[in-house]
Structures are given as structure tokens and as C-alpha cells.
Design a protein around this motif. Structure first.
Motif, PDB file in Angstrom:
ATOM      1  N   ALA A 228       0.845  -1.193   0.000  1.00 27.51           N
ATOM      2  CA  ALA A 228       0.000   0.000   0.000  1.00 27.51           C
ATOM      3  C   ALA A 228       0.878   1.239   0.000  1.00 27.51           C
ATOM      4  CB  ALA A 228      -0.916  -0.008   1.217  1.00 27.51           C
ATOM      5  N   MET A 229       0.334   2.314  -0.532  1.00 28.15           N
ATOM      6  CA  MET A 229       1.065   3.580  -0.521  1.00 28.15           C
ATOM      7  C   MET A 229       1.416   3.965   0.922  1.00 28.15           C
ATOM      8  SD  MET A 229       1.530   4.850  -3.575  1.00 28.15           S
ATOM      9  CE  MET A 229       0.968   4.527  -5.257  1.00 28.15           C
TER      10      MET A 229
ATOM     11  N   ALA B 229       0.927  -0.253 -10.633  1.00 25.82           N
ATOM     12  CA  ALA B 229       1.922  -0.280  -9.564  1.00 25.82           C
ATOM     13  C   ALA B 229       3.120   0.595  -9.917  1.00 25.82           C
ATOM     14  CB  ALA B 229       2.381  -1.708  -9.286  1.00 25.82           C
ATOM     15  N   VAL B 230       3.825   1.005  -8.877  1.00 24.03           N
ATOM     16  CA  VAL B 230       5.132   1.663  -9.006  1.00 24.03           C
ATOM     17  C   VAL B 230       6.166   0.667  -8.514  1.00 24.03           C
ATOM     18  CG1 VAL B 230       6.578   3.598  -8.307  1.00 24.03           C
ATOM     19  CG2 VAL B 230       4.115   3.932  -8.603  1.00 24.03           C
ATOM     20  N   GLU B 231       7.220   0.443  -9.296  1.00 24.81           N
ATOM     21  CA  GLU B 231       8.225  -0.574  -8.955  1.00 24.81           C
ATOM     22  C   GLU B 231       9.580   0.068  -8.694  1.00 24.81           C
ATOM     23  OE1 GLU B 231       8.524  -4.604 -10.963  1.00 24.81           O
ATOM     24  OE2 GLU B 231      10.342  -3.636 -11.753  1.00 24.81           O
TER      25      GLU B 231
ATOM     26  N   ALA C 256       0.959  -0.520  -4.946  1.00 18.50           N
ATOM     27  CA  ALA C 256      -0.269  -0.489  -5.751  1.00 18.50           C
ATOM     28  C   ALA C 256      -0.729   0.944  -5.993  1.00 18.50           C
ATOM     29  CB  ALA C 256      -1.372  -1.266  -5.021  1.00 18.50           C
ATOM     30  N   VAL C 257      -1.158   1.193  -7.223  1.00 17.87           N
ATOM     31  CA  VAL C 257      -1.719   2.494  -7.610  1.00 17.87           C
ATOM     32  C   VAL C 257      -3.222   2.348  -7.705  1.00 17.87           C
ATOM     33  CG1 VAL C 257      -1.835   4.247  -9.424  1.00 17.87           C
ATOM     34  CG2 VAL C 257       0.358   3.160  -8.862  1.00 17.87           C
TER      35      VAL C 257
ATOM     36  N   VAL D 165       6.908   4.557  -1.396  1.00 21.95           N
ATOM     37  CA  VAL D 165       6.136   5.338  -2.371  1.00 21.95           C
ATOM     38  C   VAL D 165       4.938   5.926  -1.644  1.00 21.95           C
ATOM     39  CG1 VAL D 165       4.829   5.296  -4.523  1.00 21.95           C
ATOM     40  CG2 VAL D 165       6.861   3.868  -4.280  1.00 21.95           C
ATOM     41  N   TYR D 166       4.753   7.237  -1.778  1.00 19.65           N
ATOM     42  CA  TYR D 166       3.692   7.925  -1.048  1.00 19.65           C
ATOM     43  C   TYR D 166       2.461   8.219  -1.901  1.00 19.65           C
ATOM     44  CZ  TYR D 166       7.170   8.606   2.617  1.00 19.65           C
ATOM     45  OH  TYR D 166       8.120   8.395   3.590  1.00 19.65           O
ATOM     46  N   ALA D 167       2.657   8.463  -3.198  1.00 22.15           N
ATOM     47  CA  ALA D 167       1.515   8.843  -4.020  1.00 22.15           C
ATOM     48  C   ALA D 167       1.853   8.731  -5.505  1.00 22.15           C
ATOM     49  CB  ALA D 167       1.078  10.272  -3.690  1.00 22.15           C
TER      50      ALA D 167
END
Length: 229
Positions: free
Chosen positions: A96-97, A212-214, A227-228, A112-114
Motif C-alpha cells: 500500500a502507498m 503499480a510503481v516498482e 499499488a496504484v 512510495v507515497y503517491a
């Protein structure tokens, strides 16, 4: 209902004087008459006591009642879950963010925050590609103490992942309209215990969003994802 000694003493019966007369007149049955009168006196005293304390129990009755009353069963409670019963984190599942992940070697911790899309609307289109816009991720990396000389960070290990497993790398072009503060573009040395945070901007298709951001630093066996929504 209880009959206390105090209750009996408050109403002394007058019958004993009558009992004396009866004994004198009927001397042939002194014992029977005495017993009858004593029973009468006891009944009268009991009635007096009842009027004064109609809701009291005698000590013997109270003890019997207390003994015969069923004991309330202690409530049963389910054992609370402990930390040992918690399921281990799936390294392949997106986080999760806002959740932090430490690399396998302990050299870095990433968060990752956002994710925002679109951003920099007044900037030129990405590579003049029709339908493309700019998207950006707010990320942070902290250097661990595994390497005394520190670690090197850049936006290179960061990518966006889509539902069809395609990935998009960070933009190689920068504009003043990009979100700030920006995450380091080129290699930057980060001393142990130090952190760096900023926005990384990507050229993305405007009609869909990444899932997602990887973060895939060198030699990381399982690149963590966020996850985005």
C-alpha cells in the motif's frame, strides 16, 4: 424473612401473666398448658417481627438461599491473535502507498507515497506522442548501514507497471512544470542513515493508469511494488 432478637424485644407479649392464671386454675395440665402458651407467645412474637421487617430473611434462610443460588458461569473469551499467528508478507504482492520496504541486503529502504496523473499540463507533450500525458510518483529512499561508504541513488530503478505487464521508465527530459521537489535524476551518493525524497515524472498514456510503481535496484531478487489506485 428474618426475625431478629431486637424485633422480638420491641413487642414484649402480655400473655405470660395470663399463663400464670391458667396454670393456677388448671393445675392438672401445667406442662401442656405451658407448652401451648409458649407456642402462642412465639407465634405472636414472630408476627410482630414480620410486621417490622417484612422483606428480611432469617440468617439460616439467607445462608440456604446463598448456598443454593447458582454460580454465574465465567464468560468465555476467545484467545486474541498473537504476532506469531500473523501471515508473512508476500514479497510479490504490491504494498500500500506509504508502506516502506527494505532491500534484501539491507542497503536501502524505499517508500512510495503517491501517484498523480496528469501533472505538468502546461509542459510540452511527452515526445510529441498523441494521447500521452505526464504522470508522477512521490518516492523516498533511505540508505541503510550495510555499506559504510553509502549508496548511489537515481530515478533509474523506478518504473511504472501496467496491467498488461508493460513498464514505463522515468522521463529523460525535464521541464520547469514538473512537480517539485524532484527526485535525483543522475547518480547521487547517499550516506548511511540519510534519505532523499522527491517526485519522479513519467510519460504515460492518458487513457489508462498504471497498476503499480516498482523499485528495482541492482541485484534485488524481488523488486518491491506499490499499488496504484
Amino acid at each position: 424473612m428474618s426475625v431478629t432478637a431486637a424485633g422480638i424485644n420491641r413487642h414484649p407479649p402480655t400473655i405470660p401473666n395470663r399463663r400464670t392464671d391458667i396454670v393456677k386454675q388448671k393445675s392438672i395440665r401445667p406442662v401442656a398448658g405451658s407448652v401451648a402458651l409458649l407456642v402462642t407467645v412465639a407465634v405472636a412474637a414472630t408476627s410482630c417481627g414480620d410486621d417490622d421487617h417484612p422483606n428480611d430473611l432469617s440468617p439460616a434462610a439467607a445462608a440456604t438461599t446463598a448456598t443454593s443460588s447458582p454460580t454465574a458461569a465465567a464468560p468465555t473469551t476467545s484467545p486474541s491473535p498473537t504476532a506469531s499467528s500473523s501471515q508473512p508478507v508476500d514479497p510479490y504482492a504490491p504494498r500500500a502507498m506509504g508502506k516502506s520496504v527494505t532491500t534484501a541486503d539491507g542497503g536501502a529502504t524505499a517508500t512510495v507515497y503517491a501517484y498523480r496523473q496528469p501533472v505538468a499540463r502546461t509542459a510540452p507533450r511527452p515526445d510529441e506522442q498523441p494521447g500521452y500525458v505526464w504522470g508522477a510518483a512521490d518516492v523516498k529512499v533511505c540508505a541503510g548501514k550495510t555499506y559504510p561508504q553509502g549508496i548511489s541513488v537515481s530515478n533509474g530503478p523506478w518504473t511504472l507497471v501496467y496491467v498488461d505487464d508493460t513498464q514505463i521508465e522515468a522521463s529523460s527530459t525535464g521541464y520547469n512544470q514538473f512537480p517539485e521537489p524532484e527526485y535525483p535524476w543522475g547518480e547521487k551518493l547517499l550516506a548511511p542513515g540519510r534519505c532523499v525524497r522527491g517526485w519522479i515524472t513519467f510519460p504515460v498514456p492518458g487513457n489508462k493508469r498504471p497498476v503499480a510503481v516498482e523499485y528495482a535496484p541492482e541485484d534485488e531478487p524481488v523488486a518491491p511494488r506499490w499499488a496504484v489506485k
